[in-house]
Design a protein around this motif. Structure first.
Motif, PDB file in Angstrom:
ATOM      1  N   ARG A 168       0.820  -0.997   0.105  1.00 20.79           N
ATOM      2  CA  ARG A 168       0.038   0.016  -0.109  1.00 20.79           C
ATOM      3  C   ARG A 168       0.751   1.254  -0.074  1.00 20.79           C
ATOM      4  NH1 ARG A 168      -5.072  -1.036   4.258  1.00 20.79           N
ATOM      5  NH2 ARG A 168      -6.402  -2.101   2.849  1.00 20.79           N
ATOM      6  N   ASN A 169       2.074   1.293   0.744  1.00 17.22           N
ATOM      7  CA  ASN A 169       2.809   2.374   0.872  1.00 17.22           C
ATOM      8  C   ASN A 169       3.347   2.866  -0.353  1.00 17.22           C
ATOM      9  OD1 ASN A 169       1.984   3.076   3.441  1.00 17.22           O
ATOM     10  ND2 ASN A 169       3.739   1.681   4.242  1.00 17.22           N
ATOM     11  N   GLN A 170       3.870   1.610  -1.275  1.00 16.53           N
ATOM     12  CA  GLN A 170       4.419   1.839  -2.454  1.00 16.53           C
ATOM     13  C   GLN A 170       3.516   2.049  -3.693  1.00 16.53           C
ATOM     14  OE1 GLN A 170       6.724  -1.955  -2.838  1.00 16.53           O
ATOM     15  NE2 GLN A 170       8.253  -1.100  -1.623  1.00 16.53           N
ATOM     16  N   GLY A 171       2.056   2.008  -3.306  1.00 13.52           N
ATOM     17  CA  GLY A 171       0.849   2.135  -4.325  1.00 13.52           C
ATOM     18  C   GLY A 171       0.817   0.980  -5.257  1.00 13.52           C
ATOM     19  N   HIS A 172       1.232  -0.237  -4.790  1.00 12.36           N
ATOM     20  CA  HIS A 172       1.197  -1.332  -5.497  1.00 12.36           C
ATOM     21  C   HIS A 172      -0.125  -2.167  -5.136  1.00 12.36           C
ATOM     22  CE1 HIS A 172       5.655  -1.797  -5.854  1.00 12.36           C
ATOM     23  NE2 HIS A 172       5.169  -0.741  -6.694  1.00 12.36           N
ATOM     24  N   VAL A 173      -1.442  -1.589  -5.630  1.00 11.03           N
ATOM     25  CA  VAL A 173      -2.792  -1.950  -5.279  1.00 11.03           C
ATOM     26  C   VAL A 173      -3.421  -2.208  -6.630  1.00 11.03           C
ATOM     27  CG1 VAL A 173      -4.960  -1.764  -4.081  1.00 11.03           C
ATOM     28  CG2 VAL A 173      -2.564  -0.949  -3.163  1.00 11.03           C
ATOM     29  N   ILE A 174      -4.013  -3.267  -6.510  1.00  9.30           N
ATOM     30  CA  ILE A 174      -4.966  -3.586  -7.993  1.00  9.30           C
ATOM     31  C   ILE A 174      -6.324  -4.113  -7.660  1.00  9.30           C
ATOM     32  CG2 ILE A 174      -5.314  -4.974 -10.051  1.00  9.30           C
ATOM     33  CD1 ILE A 174      -2.182  -5.296 -10.162  1.00  9.30           C
ATOM     34  N   GLN A 175      -7.283  -3.255  -8.079  1.00  9.30           N
ATOM     35  CA  GLN A 175      -8.759  -3.994  -7.733  1.00  9.30           C
ATOM     36  C   GLN A 175      -8.975  -5.018  -8.601  1.00  9.30           C
ATOM     37  OE1 GLN A 175     -10.631  -2.439  -5.223  1.00  9.30           O
ATOM     38  NE2 GLN A 175      -8.913  -1.181  -4.767  1.00  9.30           N
ATOM     39  N   ALA A 176      -9.957  -6.138  -8.220  1.00  6.56           N
ATOM     40  CA  ALA A 176     -10.214  -7.280  -8.870  1.00  6.56           C
ATOM     41  C   ALA A 176     -11.764  -7.427  -8.532  1.00  6.56           C
ATOM     42  CB  ALA A 176      -9.378  -8.415  -8.610  1.00  6.56           C
ATOM     43  N   THR A 177     -12.711  -7.658  -9.411  1.00  8.65           N
ATOM     44  CA  THR A 177     -13.769  -7.923  -9.467  1.00  8.65           C
ATOM     45  C   THR A 177     -14.279  -9.492  -9.396  1.00  8.65           C
ATOM     46  OG1 THR A 177     -14.146  -5.916 -10.605  1.00  8.65           O
ATOM     47  CG2 THR A 177     -16.116  -7.337 -10.419  1.00  8.65           C
ATOM     48  N   LEU A 178     -15.083  -9.835  -8.668  1.00  9.74           N
ATOM     49  CA  LEU A 178     -15.495 -11.186  -8.577  1.00  9.74           C
ATOM     50  C   LEU A 178     -16.335 -11.633  -9.788  1.00  9.74           C
ATOM     51  CD1 LEU A 178     -15.991 -13.815  -6.801  1.00  9.74           C
ATOM     52  CD2 LEU A 178     -18.087 -12.918  -6.166  1.00  9.74           C
ATOM     53  N   VAL A 179     -15.867 -12.690 -10.532  1.00 13.50           N
ATOM     54  CA  VAL A 179     -16.212 -13.413 -11.723  1.00 13.50           C
ATOM     55  C   VAL A 179     -17.137 -14.474 -11.484  1.00 13.50           C
ATOM     56  CG1 VAL A 179     -15.747 -14.447 -13.887  1.00 13.50           C
ATOM     57  CG2 VAL A 179     -14.310 -12.517 -13.008  1.00 13.50           C
ATOM     58  N   LYS A 180     -16.592 -15.539 -10.569  1.00 11.01           N
ATOM     59  CA  LYS A 180     -17.304 -16.740 -10.422  1.00 11.01           C
ATOM     60  C   LYS A 180     -16.788 -17.204  -8.958  1.00 11.01           C
ATOM     61  CE  LYS A 180     -14.522 -19.988 -13.156  1.00 11.01           C
ATOM     62  NZ  LYS A 180     -14.598 -20.943 -14.104  1.00 11.01           N
ATOM     63  N   LYS A 181     -17.763 -18.042  -8.326  1.00  8.42           N
ATOM     64  CA  LYS A 181     -17.455 -18.796  -6.970  1.00  8.42           C
ATOM     65  C   LYS A 181     -18.034 -20.134  -6.807  1.00  8.42           C
ATOM     66  CE  LYS A 181     -20.916 -16.085  -4.406  1.00  8.42           C
ATOM     67  NZ  LYS A 181     -21.081 -15.480  -3.260  1.00  8.42           N
ATOM     68  N   HIS A 182     -17.468 -20.763  -6.286  1.00  3.69           N
ATOM     69  CA  HIS A 182     -17.991 -22.036  -5.902  1.00  3.69           C
ATOM     70  C   HIS A 182     -17.821 -22.775  -4.549  1.00  3.69           C
ATOM     71  CE1 HIS A 182     -14.403 -23.694  -7.710  1.00  3.69           C
ATOM     72  NE2 HIS A 182     -14.647 -24.789  -6.938  1.00  3.69           N
TER      73      HIS A 182
END
Length: 161
Positions: A56-70
């Motif tokens: 987080r301090n380095q700004g290395h954050v990527i947002q991911a969205t749920l596609v599928k779950k089981h």
């Protein structure tokens, strides 16, 4: 056998031996005074929380969205396998995560990396952390190890020996 006789049987009736046992108990307590902060510090240094904070301090954050779950496992005690989709350098990619009961997959998941975006991790998913036990095990028993060493260094008479 009464309490007094049991104490004399365990610690002997020699006052010097009682002082030595008192010193061992003080060492045991001081061992905990040192071991608890040391345990917390090492636990944090080995934790996913620390890695997340660095990313987080380095700004290395990527947002991911749920596609599928089981779900897997028993009803009402499901463990979840989830697939998330994220975009990196204009390409859509997938990240697979595992959530152990009672956690369920969130709709959005923050993914982190320290040096390479090819080595993503999430803080929210379940992580098997058996390596911590091997490292923290000696710290947990440090006060007792110090107390046993003190018993032998002080030459305390042990009952039944």
């Amino acid at each position: 056998m009464g309490t007094k006789e049991a104490f004399y049987d365990l610690f002997t009736d020699d006052p010097v031996n009682w002082i030595k046992w008192g010193a061992v108990f003080v060492i045991l307590i001081l061992g905990y005074v040192a071991a608890v902060p040391l345990y917390k510090k090492i636990y944090y240094r080995l934790s996913w929380e620390r890695k997340r904070d660095i990313a987080r301090n380095q700004g290395h954050v990527i947002q991911a969205t749920l596609v599928k779950k089981h779900p897997t496992g028993e009803v009402a005690n499901y463990n979840w396998h989830a697939t998330y989709q994220y975009t990196l350098d204009g390409q859509k990619r997938q990240y697979k995560a595992y959530f152990k009961h009672p956690a369920s997959p969130p709709l959005r998941l923050e993914l982190y990396y320290l040096k390479s975006p090819g080595r993503l991790f999430s803080y929210d998913e379940y992580h098997w952390e058996n390596h911590k036990g091997l490292i923290l095990f000696p710290i947990i028993f440090l006060p007792w190890i110090l107390a046993v060493i003190a018993i032998f260094l002080l030459g305390i008479e042990l009952p039944g020996v």
